[in-house]
Design an enzyme around this catalytic site. Sequence first.
Site, PDB file in Angstrom:
ATOM      1  N   HIS A   1       9.254   7.706   2.269  1.00 31.01           N
ATOM      2  CA  HIS A   1       9.966   7.351   3.510  1.00 31.01           C
ATOM      3  C   HIS A   1      11.489   7.454   3.361  1.00 31.01           C
ATOM      4  O   HIS A   1      12.204   7.407   4.365  1.00 31.01           O
ATOM      5  CB  HIS A   1       9.630   5.919   3.945  1.00 31.01           C
TER       6      HIS A   1
ATOM      7  N   ASP B   1      -0.858   9.993   1.638  1.00 23.56           N
ATOM      8  CA  ASP B   1      -0.597   8.583   1.944  1.00 23.56           C
ATOM      9  C   ASP B   1      -0.914   8.344   3.426  1.00 23.56           C
ATOM     10  O   ASP B   1      -0.776   9.254   4.249  1.00 23.56           O
ATOM     11  CB  ASP B   1       0.879   8.279   1.662  1.00 23.56           C
TER      12      ASP B   1
ATOM     13  N   HIS C   1       0.661   6.764   5.567  1.00 25.02           N
ATOM     14  CA  HIS C   1       1.862   6.812   6.403  1.00 25.02           C
ATOM     15  C   HIS C   1       2.491   8.203   6.313  1.00 25.02           C
ATOM     16  O   HIS C   1       2.417   8.852   5.271  1.00 25.02           O
ATOM     17  CB  HIS C   1       2.879   5.766   5.928  1.00 25.02           C
TER      18      HIS C   1
ATOM     19  N   ASP D   1      -3.368   4.249   0.398  1.00 25.36           N
ATOM     20  CA  ASP D   1      -3.487   3.264   1.470  1.00 25.36           C
ATOM     21  C   ASP D   1      -4.298   3.771   2.667  1.00 25.36           C
ATOM     22  O   ASP D   1      -4.459   3.043   3.652  1.00 25.36           O
ATOM     23  CB  ASP D   1      -2.111   2.750   1.915  1.00 25.36           C
TER      24      ASP D   1
HETATM   25 ZN   LIG Z   1       1.843   4.374   2.757  1.00 26.95          ZN
END
Ligand SMILES: [Zn+2]
Length: 309
Positions: A125, A162, A164, A246
Amino acid sequence: MTTLIFTHPDCFAHDTGPGHPEAPERLAVVWQVLDRPEFRDLERRSAPEADVEQLSRVHDRSYVDAVLAAVPADGYRRLDGDTLLSPGSRGAILRAAGSVCAAVDAVLAGEATNAFCAVRPCGHHAEPARAMGFCVFNNIAIGAEHARKVHGLTRVAVVDFDVHHGNGTQAMFADDPDLFFASTHQSPLYPGTGNSWERGVNGNILNLPLEPYSGSVEFRQAVERAILPALEAFQPELLMISAGFDAHKRDPLAQLGFTAEDFEWVTRKLVELADRVCGGRVVSALEGGYDATGLAEGCAAHLTALMRA
Ligand SMILES: [Zn+2]
Protein backbone atom coordinates in the site's frame (compact mmCIF):
# COMPACT_ATOMS: atom_id res chain seq x y z
CA MET A 1 19.14 -25.26 -6.03
CA THR A 2 16.18 -24.53 -3.89
CA THR A 3 14.32 -21.84 -1.99
CA LEU A 4 16.11 -19.27 0.17
CA ILE A 5 14.46 -17.58 3.14
CA PHE A 6 15.29 -13.99 4.07
CA THR A 7 14.20 -12.77 7.50
CA HIS A 8 15.48 -10.92 10.57
CA PRO A 9 14.56 -10.66 14.27
CA ASP A 10 14.44 -6.85 13.94
CA CYS A 11 11.12 -7.33 12.14
CA PHE A 12 9.56 -8.28 15.49
CA ALA A 13 10.51 -4.89 16.94
CA HIS A 14 8.06 -2.89 14.80
CA ASP A 15 5.45 -2.32 17.52
CA THR A 16 2.08 -1.24 16.16
CA GLY A 17 0.33 -0.88 19.51
CA PRO A 18 -2.32 -2.87 21.36
CA GLY A 19 -4.96 -4.61 19.28
CA HIS A 20 -3.36 -3.82 15.92
CA PRO A 21 -3.84 -6.64 13.39
CA GLU A 22 -0.37 -6.20 11.86
CA ALA A 23 1.32 -7.41 15.04
CA PRO A 24 4.72 -9.01 15.74
CA GLU A 25 2.89 -12.28 16.50
CA ARG A 26 2.33 -12.64 12.75
CA LEU A 27 6.03 -13.13 12.18
CA ALA A 28 6.18 -15.61 15.06
CA VAL A 29 3.55 -17.65 13.22
CA VAL A 30 5.67 -17.62 10.06
CA TRP A 31 8.81 -18.60 11.97
CA GLN A 32 6.92 -21.54 13.50
CA VAL A 33 6.05 -22.67 9.99
CA LEU A 34 9.71 -22.37 8.96
CA ASP A 35 10.63 -24.64 11.88
CA ARG A 36 8.42 -27.48 10.62
CA PRO A 37 10.37 -30.56 9.50
CA GLU A 38 9.59 -30.00 5.83
CA PHE A 39 11.01 -26.47 5.84
CA ARG A 40 13.68 -26.71 8.54
CA ASP A 41 16.46 -27.41 6.06
CA LEU A 42 15.78 -24.35 3.90
CA GLU A 43 18.70 -21.97 4.07
CA ARG A 44 17.83 -18.85 6.06
CA ARG A 45 19.70 -15.66 5.45
CA SER A 46 19.80 -12.47 7.43
CA ALA A 47 17.84 -9.66 5.78
CA PRO A 48 20.11 -6.61 5.40
CA GLU A 49 18.92 -3.03 5.86
CA ALA A 50 18.00 -1.26 2.64
CA ASP A 51 19.90 1.96 2.01
CA VAL A 52 18.45 5.34 1.08
CA GLU A 53 19.43 4.88 -2.57
CA GLN A 54 17.44 1.63 -2.82
CA LEU A 55 14.40 3.18 -1.11
CA SER A 56 14.55 6.33 -3.24
CA ARG A 57 14.20 4.43 -6.51
CA VAL A 58 10.45 4.20 -5.89
CA HIS A 59 9.87 6.69 -3.05
CA ASP A 60 10.47 10.42 -3.06
CA ARG A 61 13.76 11.14 -1.30
CA SER A 62 11.98 13.69 0.90
CA TYR A 63 9.50 11.00 2.01
CA VAL A 64 12.30 8.55 2.85
CA ASP A 65 14.10 11.19 4.90
CA ALA A 66 10.88 12.24 6.66
CA VAL A 67 9.99 8.64 7.60
CA LEU A 68 13.43 7.89 9.00
CA ALA A 69 13.37 11.16 10.95
CA ALA A 70 9.91 10.32 12.31
CA VAL A 71 10.94 7.10 14.10
CA PRO A 72 10.27 8.02 17.74
CA ALA A 73 12.71 7.52 20.63
CA ASP A 74 9.78 6.28 22.68
CA GLY A 75 6.05 5.85 22.25
CA TYR A 76 4.44 5.89 18.84
CA ARG A 77 4.39 8.17 15.82
CA ARG A 78 1.36 7.93 13.56
CA LEU A 79 1.97 8.20 9.79
CA ASP A 80 -1.57 7.37 8.71
CA GLY A 81 -4.81 6.27 10.36
CA ASP A 82 -3.54 2.72 10.84
CA THR A 83 0.22 2.97 10.16
CA LEU A 84 2.46 3.69 13.14
CA LEU A 85 6.16 3.86 13.91
CA SER A 86 7.71 2.76 17.22
CA PRO A 87 11.35 2.91 18.35
CA GLY A 88 11.99 -0.53 16.86
CA SER A 89 10.45 0.31 13.50
CA ARG A 90 13.61 1.62 11.85
CA GLY A 91 15.28 -1.79 11.70
CA ALA A 92 12.08 -3.52 10.64
CA ILE A 93 11.14 -1.20 7.78
CA LEU A 94 14.72 -1.09 6.46
CA ARG A 95 15.19 -4.86 6.66
CA ALA A 96 11.78 -5.59 5.13
CA ALA A 97 12.81 -3.58 2.06
CA GLY A 98 16.41 -4.81 2.18
CA SER A 99 15.31 -8.44 2.31
CA VAL A 100 13.70 -8.18 -1.11
CA CYS A 101 16.80 -6.54 -2.63
CA ALA A 102 19.01 -9.27 -1.13
CA ALA A 103 16.64 -11.96 -2.39
CA VAL A 104 16.82 -10.43 -5.88
CA ASP A 105 20.63 -10.43 -5.65
CA ALA A 106 20.71 -14.09 -4.63
CA VAL A 107 18.23 -15.32 -7.22
CA LEU A 108 19.81 -13.35 -10.06
CA ALA A 109 23.25 -14.65 -9.03
CA GLY A 110 21.88 -18.18 -9.34
CA GLU A 111 22.39 -18.99 -5.66
CA ALA A 112 18.82 -20.28 -5.51
CA THR A 113 15.95 -20.70 -7.92
CA ASN A 114 13.61 -18.63 -5.81
CA ALA A 115 13.36 -16.87 -2.46
CA PHE A 116 10.75 -15.94 0.13
CA CYS A 117 11.08 -12.88 2.36
CA ALA A 118 9.50 -13.53 5.76
CA VAL A 119 9.35 -9.93 6.92
CA ARG A 120 7.04 -7.26 8.29
CA PRO A 121 5.68 -4.66 7.92
CA CYS A 122 4.07 -5.32 4.57
CA GLY A 123 4.64 -2.86 1.73
CA HIS A 124 2.18 -2.93 -1.15
CA HIS A 125 0.00 0.00 0.00
CA ALA A 126 2.97 2.37 0.42
CA GLU A 127 2.92 5.00 -2.33
CA PRO A 128 5.83 7.13 -3.59
CA ALA A 129 5.28 9.74 -0.89
CA ARG A 130 2.72 8.23 1.47
CA ALA A 131 2.53 5.50 4.13
CA MET A 132 -0.78 3.65 4.08
CA GLY A 133 -2.52 0.56 5.38
CA PHE A 134 0.24 -0.78 7.70
CA CYS A 135 2.85 -0.19 4.94
CA VAL A 136 5.77 2.25 5.17
CA PHE A 137 8.14 1.33 2.34
CA ASN A 138 7.02 -0.65 -0.71
CA ASN A 139 9.25 -3.69 -0.31
CA ILE A 140 8.31 -5.52 -3.51
CA ALA A 141 8.56 -2.43 -5.77
CA ILE A 142 11.92 -1.54 -4.22
CA GLY A 143 13.12 -5.04 -5.09
CA ALA A 144 11.80 -4.76 -8.65
CA GLU A 145 13.68 -1.52 -9.27
CA HIS A 146 16.78 -2.99 -7.62
CA ALA A 147 16.65 -5.81 -10.18
CA ARG A 148 16.50 -3.31 -13.03
CA LYS A 149 18.94 -0.65 -11.84
CA VAL A 150 21.60 -2.90 -10.29
CA HIS A 151 21.27 -6.08 -12.35
CA GLY A 152 20.30 -4.54 -15.67
CA LEU A 153 17.00 -6.35 -16.08
CA THR A 154 14.42 -4.64 -18.27
CA ARG A 155 11.08 -6.36 -17.61
CA VAL A 156 9.90 -7.28 -14.12
CA ALA A 157 6.42 -8.49 -13.18
CA VAL A 158 4.69 -8.49 -9.79
CA VAL A 159 1.68 -10.67 -9.04
CA ASP A 160 -0.20 -9.64 -5.87
CA PHE A 161 -2.77 -12.06 -4.40
CA ASP A 162 -3.18 -10.21 -1.10
CA VAL A 163 -6.89 -9.60 -0.44
CA HIS A 164 -6.31 -5.84 -0.63
CA HIS A 165 -5.37 -4.00 -3.81
CA GLY A 166 -1.68 -3.09 -4.03
CA ASN A 167 -2.34 0.56 -4.78
CA GLY A 168 1.22 1.56 -3.96
CA THR A 169 2.83 -0.90 -6.34
CA GLN A 170 0.34 0.08 -9.03
CA ALA A 171 1.17 3.78 -8.54
CA MET A 172 4.89 3.06 -8.90
CA PHE A 173 4.48 0.84 -11.99
CA ALA A 174 1.63 2.46 -13.91
CA ASP A 175 3.69 4.77 -16.14
CA ASP A 176 6.38 2.25 -17.11
CA PRO A 177 5.47 -0.34 -19.76
CA ASP A 178 8.48 -2.49 -18.77
CA LEU A 179 6.95 -3.12 -15.35
CA PHE A 180 3.84 -5.30 -15.05
CA PHE A 181 1.49 -5.53 -12.08
CA ALA A 182 -1.39 -7.98 -11.74
CA SER A 183 -3.63 -8.15 -8.70
CA THR A 184 -6.54 -10.20 -7.42
CA HIS A 185 -8.28 -8.54 -4.49
CA GLN A 186 -11.66 -8.17 -2.86
CA SER A 187 -13.74 -5.24 -4.09
CA PRO A 188 -15.27 -3.27 -2.49
CA LEU A 189 -12.63 -3.22 0.25
CA TYR A 190 -9.78 -1.03 1.49
CA PRO A 191 -8.12 0.89 -0.16
CA GLY A 192 -10.88 1.26 -2.79
CA THR A 193 -8.61 1.19 -5.85
CA GLY A 194 -7.95 -1.67 -8.28
CA ASN A 195 -10.86 -1.36 -10.66
CA SER A 196 -10.63 -3.37 -13.85
CA TRP A 197 -10.46 -0.20 -15.94
CA GLU A 198 -7.21 0.88 -14.28
CA ARG A 199 -4.89 -0.46 -17.02
CA GLY A 200 -1.72 1.66 -16.76
CA VAL A 201 0.22 2.13 -19.99
CA ASN A 202 0.01 -0.53 -22.73
CA GLY A 203 -2.09 -2.61 -20.33
CA ASN A 204 0.78 -3.08 -17.86
CA ILE A 205 -1.66 -2.96 -14.95
CA LEU A 206 -4.15 -5.84 -14.68
CA ASN A 207 -6.73 -5.73 -11.91
CA LEU A 208 -9.08 -8.64 -11.20
CA PRO A 209 -11.43 -7.44 -8.46
CA LEU A 210 -13.37 -10.23 -6.74
CA GLU A 211 -16.74 -9.69 -5.09
CA PRO A 212 -17.05 -10.38 -1.37
CA TYR A 213 -17.60 -14.09 -0.66
CA SER A 214 -15.83 -15.13 -3.86
CA GLY A 215 -13.63 -18.18 -3.42
CA SER A 216 -11.47 -20.73 -5.18
CA VAL A 217 -13.47 -20.86 -8.41
CA GLU A 218 -13.47 -17.12 -9.08
CA PHE A 219 -9.83 -16.77 -8.02
CA ARG A 220 -8.58 -19.61 -10.21
CA GLN A 221 -10.57 -18.34 -13.18
CA ALA A 222 -9.02 -14.89 -12.83
CA VAL A 223 -5.53 -16.36 -12.65
CA GLU A 224 -5.96 -18.83 -15.50
CA ARG A 225 -7.95 -16.67 -17.89
CA ALA A 226 -6.30 -13.30 -17.34
CA ILE A 227 -3.12 -13.22 -15.27
CA LEU A 228 -1.20 -16.19 -16.69
CA PRO A 229 -1.80 -15.27 -20.35
CA ALA A 230 -0.84 -11.65 -19.64
CA LEU A 231 2.37 -12.75 -17.92
CA GLU A 232 3.15 -15.07 -20.83
CA ALA A 233 2.73 -12.16 -23.22
CA PHE A 234 4.78 -9.78 -21.05
CA GLN A 235 7.73 -12.21 -20.76
CA PRO A 236 9.22 -10.95 -17.50
CA GLU A 237 12.88 -11.59 -16.75
CA LEU A 238 12.01 -11.91 -13.05
CA LEU A 239 8.67 -12.79 -11.48
CA MET A 240 7.90 -11.31 -8.07
CA ILE A 241 5.01 -12.12 -5.75
CA SER A 242 3.27 -9.94 -3.18
CA ALA A 243 2.23 -12.89 -1.03
CA GLY A 244 -0.56 -11.85 1.27
CA PHE A 245 -2.63 -14.55 2.91
CA ASP A 246 -5.58 -12.43 4.02
CA ALA A 247 -7.83 -13.80 1.26
CA HIS A 248 -7.91 -16.98 3.39
CA LYS A 249 -11.44 -17.85 4.45
CA ARG A 250 -10.58 -17.40 8.14
CA ASP A 251 -9.16 -13.89 7.81
CA PRO A 252 -10.94 -11.27 9.91
CA LEU A 253 -10.22 -8.28 7.63
CA ALA A 254 -11.95 -9.51 4.46
CA GLN A 255 -14.61 -11.85 3.09
CA LEU A 256 -12.94 -14.02 0.46
CA GLY A 257 -12.92 -17.79 0.77
CA PHE A 258 -9.45 -18.93 -0.31
CA THR A 259 -8.01 -22.13 1.15
CA ALA A 260 -4.46 -23.35 1.62
CA GLU A 261 -4.91 -25.35 -1.59
CA ASP A 262 -5.56 -22.13 -3.51
CA PHE A 263 -2.32 -20.58 -2.29
CA GLU A 264 -0.40 -23.72 -3.23
CA TRP A 265 -2.13 -23.87 -6.61
CA VAL A 266 -1.44 -20.24 -7.56
CA THR A 267 2.17 -20.50 -6.44
CA ARG A 268 2.63 -23.66 -8.50
CA LYS A 269 1.14 -21.95 -11.56
CA LEU A 270 3.46 -18.98 -11.11
CA VAL A 271 6.51 -21.23 -10.59
CA GLU A 272 5.62 -23.16 -13.76
CA LEU A 273 5.24 -19.94 -15.69
CA ALA A 274 8.57 -18.65 -14.35
CA ASP A 275 10.16 -21.90 -15.48
CA ARG A 276 8.93 -21.21 -19.00
CA VAL A 277 9.74 -17.52 -19.27
CA CYS A 278 12.52 -16.56 -16.83
CA GLY A 279 14.51 -19.59 -15.76
CA GLY A 280 12.28 -20.17 -12.75
CA ARG A 281 13.41 -16.95 -11.07
CA VAL A 282 10.83 -15.94 -8.45
CA VAL A 283 11.16 -13.59 -5.50
CA SER A 284 8.23 -13.53 -3.09
CA ALA A 285 7.62 -11.26 -0.11
CA LEU A 286 5.08 -11.54 2.67
CA GLU A 287 2.28 -8.98 2.64
CA GLY A 288 -0.89 -9.40 4.75
CA GLY A 289 -2.54 -12.28 6.59
CA TYR A 290 -4.22 -11.60 9.92
CA ASP A 291 -5.59 -14.94 11.12
CA ALA A 292 -2.88 -17.07 12.70
CA THR A 293 -4.15 -20.33 11.21
CA GLY A 294 -4.82 -18.82 7.80
CA LEU A 295 -1.39 -17.21 7.74
CA ALA A 296 0.34 -20.44 8.77
CA GLU A 297 -1.58 -22.56 6.26
CA GLY A 298 -1.04 -20.02 3.50
CA CYS A 299 2.69 -19.68 4.12
CA ALA A 300 3.19 -23.43 4.32
CA ALA A 301 1.31 -23.96 1.07
CA HIS A 302 3.23 -21.16 -0.66
CA LEU A 303 6.59 -22.53 0.48
CA THR A 304 5.67 -26.07 -0.52
CA ALA A 305 4.98 -24.92 -4.06
CA LEU A 306 8.09 -22.73 -4.21
CA MET A 307 10.12 -25.82 -3.25
CA ARG A 308 8.21 -27.87 -5.90
CA ALA A 309 7.55 -30.48 -3.21
ZN1 LIG B 1 -3.92 -7.24 2.77
